[in-house]
Design a protein around this motif. Structure first.
Motif, PDB file in Angstrom:
ATOM      1  N   VAL A 223       1.009  -1.132   0.260  1.00  0.00           N
ATOM      2  CA  VAL A 223      -0.102  -0.470  -0.374  1.00  0.00           C
ATOM      3  C   VAL A 223       0.825   0.691   0.290  1.00  0.00           C
ATOM      4  O   VAL A 223       1.937   1.164   0.400  1.00  0.00           O
ATOM      5  N   VAL A 224       0.604   2.064  -1.024  1.00  0.00           N
ATOM      6  CA  VAL A 224       1.274   3.658  -1.110  1.00  0.00           C
ATOM      7  C   VAL A 224       0.715   4.517  -0.311  1.00  0.00           C
ATOM      8  O   VAL A 224      -0.291   4.601  -0.720  1.00  0.00           O
ATOM      9  N   ALA A 225       1.205   4.847   1.317  1.00  0.00           N
ATOM     10  CA  ALA A 225       0.669   5.275   2.625  1.00  0.00           C
ATOM     11  C   ALA A 225       0.457   6.415   2.126  1.00  0.00           C
ATOM     12  O   ALA A 225      -0.598   7.675   1.965  1.00  0.00           O
ATOM     13  N   THR A 226       1.193   7.552   1.697  1.00  0.00           N
ATOM     14  CA  THR A 226       1.079   8.171   0.692  1.00  0.00           C
ATOM     15  C   THR A 226       2.467   8.698   0.385  1.00  0.00           C
ATOM     16  O   THR A 226       3.413   8.447   0.091  1.00  0.00           O
TER      17      THR A 226
ATOM     18  N   ASP B  80       3.511   8.436  12.090  1.00  0.00           N
ATOM     19  CA  ASP B  80       2.129   8.510  12.115  1.00  0.00           C
ATOM     20  C   ASP B  80       2.214   6.519  11.812  1.00  0.00           C
ATOM     21  O   ASP B  80       3.063   5.875  11.192  1.00  0.00           O
ATOM     22  N   PRO B  81       1.054   6.186  12.731  1.00  0.00           N
ATOM     23  CA  PRO B  81       0.718   4.836  12.591  1.00  0.00           C
ATOM     24  C   PRO B  81       0.123   4.059  11.422  1.00  0.00           C
ATOM     25  O   PRO B  81      -0.110   2.807  11.367  1.00  0.00           O
ATOM     26  N   GLU B  82       0.347   4.669  10.644  1.00  0.00           N
ATOM     27  CA  GLU B  82      -0.543   4.378   9.143  1.00  0.00           C
ATOM     28  C   GLU B  82       0.926   4.184   8.213  1.00  0.00           C
ATOM     29  O   GLU B  82       0.236   3.599   7.092  1.00  0.00           O
ATOM     30  N   ILE B  83       2.002   4.793   8.668  1.00  0.00           N
ATOM     31  CA  ILE B  83       3.223   4.113   7.629  1.00  0.00           C
ATOM     32  C   ILE B  83       4.243   3.357   8.561  1.00  0.00           C
ATOM     33  O   ILE B  83       4.822   3.416   9.141  1.00  0.00           O
ATOM     34  N   ASP B  84       4.350   2.100   7.636  1.00  0.00           N
ATOM     35  CA  ASP B  84       5.764   1.313   7.949  1.00  0.00           C
ATOM     36  C   ASP B  84       6.915   1.136   7.869  1.00  0.00           C
ATOM     37  O   ASP B  84       7.737   1.310   8.216  1.00  0.00           O
ATOM     38  N   CYS B  85       7.029   1.954   6.510  1.00  0.00           N
ATOM     39  CA  CYS B  85       8.397   2.017   5.837  1.00  0.00           C
ATOM     40  C   CYS B  85       8.149   3.037   4.669  1.00  0.00           C
ATOM     41  O   CYS B  85       6.737   4.011   4.087  1.00  0.00           O
ATOM     42  N   ILE B  86       9.470   4.424   5.053  1.00  0.00           N
ATOM     43  CA  ILE B  86       9.116   5.043   4.152  1.00  0.00           C
ATOM     44  C   ILE B  86      10.289   5.155   3.146  1.00  0.00           C
ATOM     45  O   ILE B  86      11.161   4.352   3.257  1.00  0.00           O
ATOM     46  N   ILE B  87      10.274   5.165   2.204  1.00  0.00           N
ATOM     47  CA  ILE B  87      11.484   4.626   0.545  1.00  0.00           C
ATOM     48  C   ILE B  87      11.746   6.018  -0.265  1.00  0.00           C
ATOM     49  O   ILE B  87      10.534   6.316  -0.391  1.00  0.00           O
ATOM     50  N   THR B  88      12.340   6.963   0.254  1.00  0.00           N
ATOM     51  CA  THR B  88      12.711   8.106  -0.507  1.00  0.00           C
ATOM     52  C   THR B  88      13.616   7.101  -1.614  1.00  0.00           C
ATOM     53  O   THR B  88      14.647   6.904  -1.916  1.00  0.00           O
ATOM     54  N   THR B  89      14.302   8.821  -2.604  1.00  0.00           N
ATOM     55  CA  THR B  89      14.218   8.811  -4.330  1.00  0.00           C
ATOM     56  C   THR B  89      14.864   9.907  -4.426  1.00  0.00           C
ATOM     57  O   THR B  89      14.116  11.196  -4.060  1.00  0.00           O
ATOM     58  N   GLY B  90      16.142  10.544  -4.379  1.00  0.00           N
ATOM     59  CA  GLY B  90      16.650  11.563  -4.353  1.00  0.00           C
ATOM     60  C   GLY B  90      18.093  12.209  -3.545  1.00  0.00           C
ATOM     61  O   GLY B  90      17.366  11.029  -1.824  1.00  0.00           O
TER      62      GLY B  90
ATOM     63  N   LEU C 263      10.411  13.185   7.618  1.00  0.00           N
ATOM     64  CA  LEU C 263      10.199  11.861   8.029  1.00  0.00           C
ATOM     65  C   LEU C 263      10.219  11.951  10.225  1.00  0.00           C
ATOM     66  O   LEU C 263       9.233  10.568   9.627  1.00  0.00           O
ATOM     67  N   HIS C 264       9.768  12.977  10.539  1.00  0.00           N
ATOM     68  CA  HIS C 264       9.585  12.731  11.795  1.00  0.00           C
ATOM     69  C   HIS C 264       7.813  12.255  11.451  1.00  0.00           C
ATOM     70  O   HIS C 264       7.168  11.686  12.245  1.00  0.00           O
ATOM     71  N   ALA C 265       7.288  13.277  10.871  1.00  0.00           N
ATOM     72  CA  ALA C 265       6.136  13.225  10.271  1.00  0.00           C
ATOM     73  C   ALA C 265       5.274  11.558  10.159  1.00  0.00           C
ATOM     74  O   ALA C 265       4.629  11.459  10.226  1.00  0.00           O
ATOM     75  N   TRP C 266       5.862  11.478   9.567  1.00  0.00           N
ATOM     76  CA  TRP C 266       5.791   9.229   8.640  1.00  0.00           C
ATOM     77  C   TRP C 266       6.536   8.674   9.738  1.00  0.00           C
ATOM     78  O   TRP C 266       5.825   8.202   9.972  1.00  0.00           O
ATOM     79  N   ILE C 267       7.506   8.944  10.588  1.00  0.00           N
ATOM     80  CA  ILE C 267       7.399   8.171  11.803  1.00  0.00           C
ATOM     81  C   ILE C 267       7.181   7.398  12.576  1.00  0.00           C
ATOM     82  O   ILE C 267       6.458   6.625  12.643  1.00  0.00           O
TER      83      ILE C 267
ATOM     84  N   VAL D  95      17.179   1.909  10.544  1.00  0.00           N
ATOM     85  CA  VAL D  95      15.123   2.433  11.319  1.00  0.00           C
ATOM     86  C   VAL D  95      14.862   3.024  11.674  1.00  0.00           C
ATOM     87  O   VAL D  95      16.267   3.725  13.195  1.00  0.00           O
ATOM     88  N   ALA D  96      14.233   3.926  13.098  1.00  0.00           N
ATOM     89  CA  ALA D  96      13.857   5.273  13.029  1.00  0.00           C
ATOM     90  C   ALA D  96      12.569   5.318  14.280  1.00  0.00           C
ATOM     91  O   ALA D  96      11.685   4.423  13.175  1.00  0.00           O
ATOM     92  N   ARG D  97      12.645   5.341  15.151  1.00  0.00           N
ATOM     93  CA  ARG D  97      11.831   4.821  16.032  1.00  0.00           C
ATOM     94  C   ARG D  97      10.659   3.715  15.315  1.00  0.00           C
ATOM     95  O   ARG D  97       8.877   3.582  15.716  1.00  0.00           O
ATOM     96  N   GLY D  98      10.851   2.376  15.057  1.00  0.00           N
ATOM     97  CA  GLY D  98       9.895   1.023  14.555  1.00  0.00           C
ATOM     98  C   GLY D  98       9.599   1.347  12.961  1.00  0.00           C
ATOM     99  O   GLY D  98       8.936   0.726  12.895  1.00  0.00           O
TER     100      GLY D  98
END
Length: 175
Positions: A44-47, A68-78, A62-66, A128-131
């Motif tokens: 699922v693309v959460a955002t 957010d309980p609806e986000i398990d993982c963040i992938i950045t590009t660039g 990143l802090h806001a998304w970390i 890994v940042a706060r889970g």
């Protein structure tokens, strides 16, 4: 590596962050490629967001998304190169609890097979940042394909054996 079809697939909720001063939603081909691969894999693309090359802005996002309980993982590009404007790894360093050094090492090994020694200019990284897992890929579409196809597609698949990142998610906040 093998997928154990007897195990259940668990979709991961992934936030996609493109870091760029020059890209827009209309021409973010790397972000588009990443989203297509995430969804094709059943996740699922959460955002999704496009952030300028500004370390404080990236850290804030990143802090806001970390948190957010609806986000398990963040992938950045660039933003993973070596120029003065490339600050994504520095932003990750500000939020991380634990670095995952093998990610960048493996990414560069995969990339070396395609672009040779030019891969040394990549500072692809992960932590890994706060889970929450965070993976920083370079901004080229080819690099996004290498990172997703070569590493993340299997490591974010709960059926991948002998181990994967998904099975560790419930334990990431352990103390």
């Amino acid at each position: 590596m093998p997928i154990d079809e007897s195990r259940p697939f668990k979709p991961v909720r992934i936030a996609v962050l493109t870091v760029s001063d020059s890209r827009t939603a209309a021409n973010d081909t790397s972000g588009d490629t990443l989203v297509e691969r995430i969804e094709a894999a059943g996740h699922v693309v959460a955002t999704r967001y496009l952030e300028r090359d500004d370390k404080e802005a990236i850290v804030s996002r990143l802090h806001a998304w970390i948190d957010d309980p609806e986000i398990d993982c963040i992938i950045t590009t660039g933003g993973t190169g070596v120029t003065g404007r490339d600050v994504t790894p520095e932003a990750l360093a500000q939020v991380q609890d634990k670095e995952i050094p093998g990610f960048g090492e493996l990414f560069r090994w995969i990339s070396f097979q395609k672009i040779g020694t030019s891969t040394i200019q990549s500072r692809a990284s992960a932590c890994v940042a706060r889970g929450t897992y965070i993976f920083a890929l370079p901004g080229s579409t080819g690099a996004v394909k290498d990172g997703w196809d070569g590493i993340l597609a299997s490591q974010l698949d709960s059926r991948h054996q002998p181990c994967n990142f998904v099975e560790l998610m419930p334990r990431l906040r352990e103390r």
